[in-house]
Design an enzyme around this catalytic site. Sequence first.
Site, PDB file in Angstrom:
ATOM      1  N   HIS A 170      41.422  38.315  41.384  1.00 56.60           N
ATOM      2  CA  HIS A 170      40.515  38.517  40.258  1.00 56.60           C
ATOM      3  C   HIS A 170      40.874  39.748  39.428  1.00 56.60           C
ATOM      4  CE1 HIS A 170      38.354  41.898  42.216  1.00 56.60           C
ATOM      5  NE2 HIS A 170      38.641  41.256  43.335  1.00 56.60           N
ATOM      6  N   ASP A 171      40.715  39.605  38.125  1.00 50.80           N
ATOM      7  CA  ASP A 171      40.912  40.693  37.160  1.00 50.80           C
ATOM      8  C   ASP A 171      42.355  41.164  37.058  1.00 50.80           C
ATOM      9  OD1 ASP A 171      38.004  41.270  36.410  1.00 50.80           O
ATOM     10  OD2 ASP A 171      37.947  41.505  38.590  1.00 50.80           O
TER      11      ASP A 171
ATOM     12  N   GLY B 239      43.075  41.962  43.840  1.00 46.82           N
ATOM     13  CA  GLY B 239      42.364  42.095  42.585  1.00 46.82           C
ATOM     14  C   GLY B 239      42.813  43.306  41.791  1.00 46.82           C
TER      15      GLY B 239
END
Length: 256
Positions: free
Chosen positions: A119-120, A137
């Site tokens: 994520h991100d 992430g």
Amino acid sequence: MIHEAAIVDPGARLADDVSVGPWSLIGADVEIGPGTVIEPHVVIRGPTIIGAGNHIYQFSSIGEATPDLKYRNEPTRLVIGDNNIIRENVTIHRGTVQDRSETTIGNDNLIMAYVHIGHDSVLGNNTILVNNTALAGHVHVGDWAILSGYTLVHQFCKIGAHSFSGMGTAIGKDVPAYVTVSGSPAEAKTINVEGLRRRGFSADAIGQLRRAFKILYRQGLTLELALQRLETMLRETPEVQVLIDSVRASERGIVR
């Protein structure tokens, strides 16, 4: 172009020539651009935007929610650019509101089998992520970087443009632009000379970057003193500025 055994949510928006193979699932809030090919058994969940000319192979999971325990089903998304090749069993998660609310993949990347992009994370352009590479992430990967098989990257690390990691490298700090790293934990070895030659860097620019690497890594200088010495080289080659900028942008500290 959409196989009768595919499941496409009525809320999905697909260009007319998008190909979707059997038993693939395209969820609501998914947008797919022209010329993209989705092979069988692919799951794409939204909000996800996929550009033109991509090829996503079987058993990949694209745009799924992150398992990050802070995630509470907030509206986040995944954005993928154009002309990416995403091979078998790749997983790419959407962002979180604690960071950018978005995971971003650029253009012309080769993402090989079993790669995970957390994520991100932000993946630039023209990168290669070899089989079983895993990005935690919040990882940022610069243009033209190559991460060899089984490379592991800790969360919040930055991987500089044109850098290279050897097989099985465990990266826990930032990798400056142009630098080759290997080992567990990762250690800086040299400038990515072969990669730079293949991309048309001049012999003079490569030579100056090799000098810069020695100043940064081989002369026993403090990081700040090494950077001050490197800045005196800027009139000779602008490529050194990219190296300096990548080091100064580091928040976790650089691989040494």
